[in-house]
Design an enzyme around this catalytic site. Structure first.
Site, PDB file in Angstrom:
ATOM      1  N   TRP A  96       0.743  -1.119   0.109  1.00 38.88           N
ATOM      2  CA  TRP A  96      -0.005   0.007   0.049  1.00 38.88           C
ATOM      3  C   TRP A  96       0.618   1.200   0.074  1.00 38.88           C
ATOM      4  CZ3 TRP A  96      -0.221   3.890   3.684  1.00 38.88           C
ATOM      5  CH2 TRP A  96      -1.074   4.952   3.281  1.00 38.88           C
ATOM      6  N   GLU A 130      -3.034  -3.058  -2.443  1.00 35.72           N
ATOM      7  CA  GLU A 130      -3.819  -2.382  -1.567  1.00 35.72           C
ATOM      8  C   GLU A 130      -4.425  -1.069  -2.298  1.00 35.72           C
ATOM      9  OE1 GLU A 130      -3.448  -1.954   2.412  1.00 35.72           O
ATOM     10  OE2 GLU A 130      -5.461  -1.183   3.068  1.00 35.72           O
ATOM     11  N   LYS A 175      -6.756   2.459  -2.437  1.00 34.57           N
ATOM     12  CA  LYS A 175      -7.609   3.404  -1.521  1.00 34.57           C
ATOM     13  C   LYS A 175      -8.289   4.348  -2.327  1.00 34.57           C
ATOM     14  CE  LYS A 175      -6.104   5.964   2.543  1.00 34.57           C
ATOM     15  NZ  LYS A 175      -5.078   5.920   3.460  1.00 34.57           N
ATOM     16  N   ASP A 192      -9.639  -3.271   1.450  1.00 38.49           N
ATOM     17  CA  ASP A 192      -9.672  -2.525   2.829  1.00 38.49           C
ATOM     18  C   ASP A 192     -11.159  -2.287   2.923  1.00 38.49           C
ATOM     19  OD1 ASP A 192      -7.977  -1.146   4.913  1.00 38.49           O
ATOM     20  OD2 ASP A 192      -9.685  -0.270   4.715  1.00 38.49           O
ATOM     21  N   HIS A 203     -11.499   1.725   2.580  1.00 38.60           N
ATOM     22  CA  HIS A 203     -10.796   2.330   1.372  1.00 38.60           C
ATOM     23  C   HIS A 203     -12.041   2.616   0.075  1.00 38.60           C
ATOM     24  CE1 HIS A 203      -6.628   1.588   2.450  1.00 38.60           C
ATOM     25  NE2 HIS A 203      -7.234   2.031   3.471  1.00 38.60           N
ATOM     26  N   HIS A 205      -8.600  -6.304   4.556  1.00 38.33           N
ATOM     27  CA  HIS A 205      -8.204  -5.576   5.663  1.00 38.33           C
ATOM     28  C   HIS A 205      -9.594  -5.299   6.273  1.00 38.33           C
ATOM     29  CE1 HIS A 205      -4.019  -3.944   5.280  1.00 38.33           C
ATOM     30  NE2 HIS A 205      -3.912  -5.172   5.419  1.00 38.33           N
ATOM     31  N   ASP A 235     -12.013   6.791   6.269  1.00 35.30           N
ATOM     32  CA  ASP A 235     -11.226   5.670   6.693  1.00 35.30           C
ATOM     33  C   ASP A 235     -10.573   5.673   8.038  1.00 35.30           C
ATOM     34  OD1 ASP A 235      -9.516   3.584   6.355  1.00 35.30           O
ATOM     35  OD2 ASP A 235      -7.961   4.685   5.299  1.00 35.30           O
ATOM     36  N   ASP A 277     -10.256   3.816  10.720  1.00 33.93           N
ATOM     37  CA  ASP A 277      -9.682   2.730  11.296  1.00 33.93           C
ATOM     38  C   ASP A 277     -10.059   2.568  12.746  1.00 33.93           C
ATOM     39  OD1 ASP A 277      -8.073   1.465   9.030  1.00 33.93           O
ATOM     40  OD2 ASP A 277      -7.301   3.351   8.736  1.00 33.93           O
ATOM     41  N   ASP A 281      -7.107  -4.416  10.194  1.00 35.90           N
ATOM     42  CA  ASP A 281      -6.524  -3.101   9.975  1.00 35.90           C
ATOM     43  C   ASP A 281      -6.984  -2.006  10.841  1.00 35.90           C
ATOM     44  OD1 ASP A 281      -4.958  -1.101   9.411  1.00 35.90           O
ATOM     45  OD2 ASP A 281      -5.264  -1.146   7.164  1.00 35.90           O
TER      46      ASP A 281
HETATM   47  C1  RNT Z   1      -3.748   2.853   4.914  1.00 31.94           C
HETATM   48  C2  RNT Z   1      -4.068   1.223   4.678  1.00 31.94           C
HETATM   49  C3  RNT Z   1      -2.733   0.288   5.181  1.00 31.94           C
HETATM   50  C4  RNT Z   1      -2.236   0.839   6.674  1.00 31.94           C
HETATM   51  C5  RNT Z   1      -1.433  -0.113   7.254  1.00 31.94           C
HETATM   52  C6  RNT Z   1      -0.865   0.506   8.316  1.00 31.94           C
HETATM   53  O1  RNT Z   1      -5.002   3.498   4.543  1.00 31.94           O
HETATM   54  O2  RNT Z   1      -5.413   0.718   5.155  1.00 31.94           O
HETATM   55  O3  RNT Z   1      -3.256  -0.765   5.161  1.00 31.94           O
HETATM   56  O4  RNT Z   1      -3.480   1.083   7.319  1.00 31.94           O
HETATM   57  O5  RNT Z   1      -0.570  -0.774   6.352  1.00 31.94           O
HETATM   58 ZN    ZN Z   2      -5.480  -1.304   5.106  1.00 33.20          ZN
END
Ligand code: RNT
Ligand code: ZN
Length: 412
Positions: free
Chosen positions: A179, A218, A220, A252, A255, A279, A287, A289, A319
């Site tokens: 990523w 990955e 986004k 993810d 994302h 993720h 996003d 998290d 994640d």
């Molecule tokens: C970032 C991505 C990525 C990170 C990690 C730390 O937006 O989601 O996966 O969160 O690699």
């Molecule tokens: Zn991620």
């Protein structure tokens, strides 16, 4: 309700709770190391995350050293049932060598291999393309500066070799997930050139399959400070992964646009890919998290995996990074929630529901889907915890609080 009564209730729907427990216990969850230290890693004593990601909060007890992170993670997994994997970032190397990211080597991760063996964990890996001075103007693999691109290409290639080393040492696959933060704050004049440069960089990174490595890309939609344009968008990586052998698109959950859900994307990718890395996270308005909750989307993700018989194809990773709460509790709650979602999915009368859909009996489908929500999955979960040697009540939380008092609160 006791387990035997629950078992009979499920039997009436044609669901075998024993099979569900068995399948759940053999499904690994890849737990991310970076919840333990707010994504800082161990280079130069840790670096605050940059590159469009941010850990907010200041709860006591962040892990500051490899030893602390290893201890905290061990504490967390002692309270989590089932099979576990540990997901590492390159910035978590444990070494006395002075080596920059383009020169990392197997020996810098030996300590993690030992730890994985001791704790019965598989390892996953990620090159780290953020929190580093070679991220120039928020660009890495798509930078117009050749020196910048070369540095990050070397880092990615070194990371793939480390993933191969993990796979070799531990006898299980290792995902190597790429990523990058690359993007622009404001509207670009040229979207194509950065994307072509990224494509060229990827061509130089993925020049052959490495045994045991599952290479993932990955995508986004945007990052903080990079709101207008992301080079590695979903379409970009999907096209690249689909047109290259042995490359996979990682989904993810945070994302995509807020009304888009990755639960819908799993079956779409299953038509083309034999593996789908995830993720699982919880975006709150963006996003952000947040820790995974047992919410509708998490359950829907799990149902899509189970209904499509894809437990061996979908590689479930987590994640999220909440720095405002106890980090061990964050690990335990989020991982258990993913497991609970999988259990709920495994207890669904999926065959019956599918045939109702095929017969266009949508009234029957609605009724059955809603009725199954009354079934006692919690009794099956508790039985699962007991069989895994864990308390079936909230005592795990007391243990985490005790650890906070005894250990975490002593950290400066
Ligand atoms: C970032 C991505 C990525 C990170 C990690 C730390 O937006 O989601 O996966 O969160 O690699
Ligand atoms: Zn991620």
């Amino acid at each position: 309700m006791n387990y035997q009564d629950a078992r009979m209730e499920y039997e009436a729907y044609g669901v075998d709770t024993e099979k569900a427990i068995e399948r759940l216990s053999s499904t690994p969850i890849s737990i991310h190391c970076w919840q333990g230290d707010d994504v800082e890693g161990f280079e130069n004593g840790g670096r605050k995350p940059s590159g469009g990601i941010q850990a907010t909060g200041n709860h006591i007890g962040k892990a500051r050293t490899p030893q602390e992170l290893m201890d905290d993670f061990r504490m967390a997994i002692s309270l989590i049932p089932g099979k576990k994997r540990l997901n590492l970032h390159a910035s978590y190397l444990v070494t006395d060598r002075s080596c920059d990211r383009d020169c990392i080597e197997e020996e810098d991760f030996e300590a993690w291999v030992e730890y994985a063996v001791e704790n019965g964990l598989g390892l996953d890996f990620n090159p780290t393309f953020f929190s580093h001075p070679m991220v120039r103007d928020n660009l890495t693999l798509s930078s117009p500066d050749r020196e910048v691109r070369d540095f990050w290409i070397s880092h990615a290639r070194a990371s793939r070799r480390i993933a191969a080393y993990f796979a070799r040492e531990l006898g299980t696959y290792c995902t190597c997930n790429l990523w990058i933060p690359d993007g622009f704050k404001d509207a670009p004049a040229d979207r194509l050139s950065p994307r072509l440069r990224l494509k060229d960089s990827l061509d130089r990174i993925y020049d052959g399959k490495l045994d045991g490595v599952v290479d993932c890309l990955e995508s986004k939609v945007f990052g903080i400070g990079l709101e207008s344009f992301t080079v590695g968008s979903s379409e970009f990586y999907m096209g690249y992964a689909a047109s290259h052998k042995d490359l996979y698109l990682l989904l993810d959950a945070g994302h995509y646009h807020p009304t888009e859900h990755i639960s819908d994307k799993i079956s779409a990718l299953l038509c083309t890919f034999d593996k789908i890395p995830l993720h699982v996270t919880r975006p709150v308005r963006w996003d952000s998290d947040h820790v995974v909750r047992l919410d509708d989307e998490t359950i829907e993700i799990a149902k899509e995996i189970v209904r499509n018989d894809a437990l061996d194809k979908v590689l479930v990773g987590l994640d999220y990074f909440d720095a405002s709460i106890n980090r061990i509790a964050a690990w335990v709650v989020g991982t258990r929630n993913m497991q609970k979602a999988l259990l709920i999915a495994l207890l669904e009368p999926a065959g019956k529901m599918r045939s109702l859909q095929e017969q266009s009996d949508f009234t029957g489908l609605l009724a059955l889907s809603e009725d199954t929500k009354e079934l006692p999955w919690q009794a099956v979960w508790k039985e699962y915890l007991r069989r895994q040697g864990l308390d079936d009540g909230p005592s795990w939380y007391g243990k985490v609080m005790e650890y906070e008092k005894k250990t975490l609160s002593k950290r400066g």
